[in-house]
Design a protein around this motif. Structure first.
Motif, short mmCIF file in Angstrom:
data_model
loop_
_atom_site.label_atom_id
_atom_site.label_comp_id
_atom_site.label_asym_id
_atom_site.label_seq_id
_atom_site.Cartn_x
_atom_site.Cartn_y
_atom_site.Cartn_z
N GLU A 238 0.83 -1.21 0.00
CA GLU A 238 0.00 0.00 0.00
C GLU A 238 0.87 1.26 0.00
N LYS A 240 4.09 1.61 -0.71
CA LYS A 240 4.97 1.74 -1.86
C LYS A 240 4.23 2.41 -3.03
N GLN A 241 2.98 2.01 -3.24
CA GLN A 241 2.20 2.61 -4.31
C GLN A 241 2.00 4.10 -4.06
N GLU A 242 1.76 4.46 -2.80
CA GLU A 242 1.64 5.88 -2.46
C GLU A 242 2.94 6.62 -2.78
N ARG A 243 4.09 6.00 -2.48
CA ARG A 243 5.38 6.62 -2.76
C ARG A 243 5.58 6.81 -4.27
N LEU A 244 5.24 5.79 -5.05
CA LEU A 244 5.41 5.88 -6.50
C LEU A 244 4.49 6.95 -7.09
N ASP A 245 3.25 7.05 -6.57
CA ASP A 245 2.33 8.08 -7.04
C ASP A 245 2.87 9.47 -6.74
N LEU A 246 3.45 9.63 -5.54
CA LEU A 246 4.02 10.92 -5.16
C LEU A 246 5.22 11.26 -6.03
N GLU A 247 6.06 10.25 -6.31
CA GLU A 247 7.22 10.49 -7.18
C GLU A 247 6.78 10.93 -8.57
N GLN A 248 5.72 10.30 -9.09
CA GLN A 248 5.23 10.66 -10.42
C GLN A 248 4.69 12.09 -10.43
N THR A 249 3.94 12.44 -9.38
CA THR A 249 3.40 13.81 -9.29
C THR A 249 4.53 14.82 -9.21
N GLU A 252 6.16 15.20 -12.63
CA GLU A 252 5.32 15.95 -13.58
C GLU A 252 5.40 17.45 -13.31
#
Length: 628
Positions: A238, A240-249, A252
């Motif tokens: 859970e 890790k997915q939040e971390r990856l989403d934050l990195e993508q944001t 961008e």
């Protein structure tokens, strides 16, 4: 209390850098699961922490007097000694103290030495050691202690090494794939043991249920950085997915700012003020973030399988014995299209024998195996890939042709196919014997799937595969339209893939259980993997009815397989409809080139043909269900 501190450790093999400047601490009471993709150095880091090898740079500091035990993937045991000798000669402190006490008892007049030995027994809490010794050996099924190590299987050697590690009574236990080669019953016992005992653990394992139920912390090595998650495996997924989403944001936003700052840089005059120099420095920092790319590449699996006919695989009263030991007797079963069967049972109940009989590698004592004309079996064995001396990775694939056919009429070169299985240009030309265990398994999986089988037989496919590759394999198998027969000790994998189980009982019977592994465990209510003949006769009708459902033509209501197959077909239809709509919309784009229009038209026709075929299959299945 701190046990170990790892400071700025680095490791490389030639030009290949595994990790650089890694730092972490291990404290009392932590149960740490260490996860990373294959080839990033999980085993190397464990070896460094366990003092099996030295880092290229950095250091590892240990608490004074810290007692550690290390279980490697491949135990290093002398083949010429017995199991008991291996345990007694392993320098287990408690055994040494117990032996000294027994010697002192032979000379009770030396009261000073006897008292000294008794004090040592107290300090080591060794009085109940014999009970613990007997219990651990029994649970690990090490009953014949006079057996020589060289005569043991890989799983038995692993259990001997596990016994030595547990009996040494360490404060810190370091484990590299502890569940490999262990059967389900033993894995679950070990899971409960680690949950209850006060060990500090650092382990690498691909067993996600084991990680979820044992660990209280997950450390991940990703893109050269360590990330710590204070929770079990479910929590890690859970967060890790939040971390990856934050990195993508963040990336961008950095890209948008980079474009703005790039325009400013282009307008900059040559004479620069101090203020502009500061902004220029910031520009290069923004540029680094904006151009940062994750090196995430998923294994891409495609298959061009022939559609299965009405007759798949039929087993007609097959029997097999070895000497006086009956493996199974007069077992009959008819496989249906799209079936997904898992096989479980204690070691020695004939699971691998059954697979070898299905594939014609072993004859039946009586009865027969009938294979349908349209069936093409792909058999993934525990033995893995047959390594030829001096053979390179790309040569393995070229044995099947320079170009490999995929689905939808596509073809792909051997080199391109290896890229889809995460072998880069350098790896393609490496010798096969240089690959890690996980990389060999991935290459072996590639050789099985490119033959386009429509009946997959998988014998322990998850051993040595990293978790990201497991997830991709599971997703592929979820959409795989052919039959699947799988033996696996990975409970998470079994739960996700199979619809029902063949339970191999020590009595020689095979029970067809209607559900996945977790369903079975709930039903049995213990760690025993057995539904013997006596119990079977008194079982609820649920099992009795489903054990013959594939042989019964007039059963009432759709079977579990039919329902799942219907659901899979509906999902495929939905995906194809989306692709069809996307291609149709592309023709409305005023900037579309003639080349793109031609390519999209060809692709659209192929999708329409595939959609028509699957809709027909869905209709046939729907009519079959409605007529029940």
């Amino acid at each position: 209390m701190n046990y170990i501190t790892v400071e700025n450790v680095s490791r490389a093999y030639g030009e290949r850098v595994l990790f650089e400047n890694i730092s972490l601490g291990i404290n009392q009471g932590q149960k740490i699961g260490f996860v990373a993709k294959n080839g990033l150095g999980k085993t190397s880091l464990l070896n460094i922490i366990a003092r099996q090898e030295q880092p290229d740079k950095g250091q590892v500091n240990y608490r004074n007097g810290l007692k550690t035990a290390f279980l490697s993937q491949e135990p290093n045991l002398s083949g010429e000694i017995t199991i008991e000798q291996a345990i007694l000669e392993s320098d287990i402190p408690t055994i040494r103290i117990t032996n000294e006490y027994e010697k002192a008892l032979q000379n009770p007049e030396d009261t000073e030495n006897l008292q000294k030995c008794m004090d040592a027994m107290d300090a080591a809490n060794a009085w109940d050691f014999e009970t613990k010794y007997t219990q651990i050996l029994a649970k690990l099924k090490l009953n014949d202690l006079d057996q020589k190590i060289k005569k043991l299987s890989g799983g038995q050697k692993k259990r001997v090494a596990m016994a030595i590690a547990l009996l040494s009574d360490p404060q810190l236990l370091i484990l590299d794939e502890p569940t490999n080669h262990l059967d389900l019953e033993m894995i679950e016992w070990l899971e409960e043991f680690f949950k209850q005992e006060d060990y500090t653990l650092l382990m690498v394992t691909h067993d996600r249920y084991f990680l979820d139920r044992v660990c209280n912390e997950i450390i991940e090595l990703d893109q050269g950085n360590l990330y710590t998650y204070k929770g079990n495996y479910g929590y890690y997924v859970e967060k890790k997915q939040e971390r990856l989403d934050l990195e993508q944001t963040t990336q961008e936003k950095a890209q948008q700012l980079f474009k703005k700052e790039l325009n400013w840089m282009r307008r900059q005059p040559k004479a620069r003020t101090t203020k502009s120099k500061s902004r220029i420095d910031d520009f290069y920092k923004i540029k680094e973030v904006a151009h940062k790319r994750r090196k995430d590449h998923n294994v891409e699996l495609e298959i061009n399988m022939q559609r299965l006919g009405t007759k798949v695989v039929e087993l007609h009263k097959i029997s097999k014995s070895f000497g006086d030991k009956r493996i199974f007797n007069e077992f009959s079963y008819n496989f249906k299209r799209g079936e997904r069967v898992g096989i479980i049972g204690k070691n020695g109940t004939g699971k691998s024998t059954f697979l070898n009989m299905l594939t014609g590698n072993l004859p039946t004592d009586s009865g027969k195996v009938v294979i349908g004309e349209t069936v093409k079996i792909g058999y993934y064995t525990q033995a893995g890939i047959n390594i030829k001396p001096g053979q390179k990775v790309i040569d393995v694939i070229k044995e099947y042709g320079e170009y490999i056919p995929l689905n939808k009429g596509k073809i792909i070169s051997a080199s391109q196919l290896l890229e889809r299985f995460l072998f880069d240009n350098k790896k393609k030309h490496d010798f096969v014997e240089k690959l890690s265990g996980g990389e060999r398994k991935r290459l072996y999986l590639c050789t099985i799937l490119i033959q386009n089988p429509n009946f997959l037989i998988l014998d322990e496919p998850t051993n040595d595969l990293d978790i990201p590759t497991l997830n991709v394999l599971e997703n592929f198998l979820m959409d795989y339209p052919g039959c699947i027969l799988v033996v696996s000790h990975d409970r998470y994998f079994m739960d996700k893939i199979v619809d029902h189980l063949f339970v191999f009982n020590p009595s020689g019977t095979i029970t067809d259980f209607p559900g996945n592994y977790s369903d079975f465990r709930t039903y049995v209510g213990s760690t025993d993997i057995e539904l013997d003949k006596e119990k079977k006769e008194s079982e609820p009708a649920l099992i009795k009815e489903t054990s013959t459902r594939s042989n019964t033509e007039n059963s009432k209501g759709p079977s579990r397989e039919q329902q799942k197959q219907l659901s899979r077909l509906e999902n495929k239809i939905k995906k194809l409809e989306e692709q069809k709509q996307r291609l149709q919309n592309s023709f409305l784009d005023p900037e579309i080139t003639p080349e793109s229009m031609t390519a999209n038209s060809i692709e659209l026709e192929k999708i329409k043909e595939e959609l028509e075929e699957i809709e027909m299959e869905w209709l046939e299945l729907s009519e079959e269900i409605s007529s029940m």
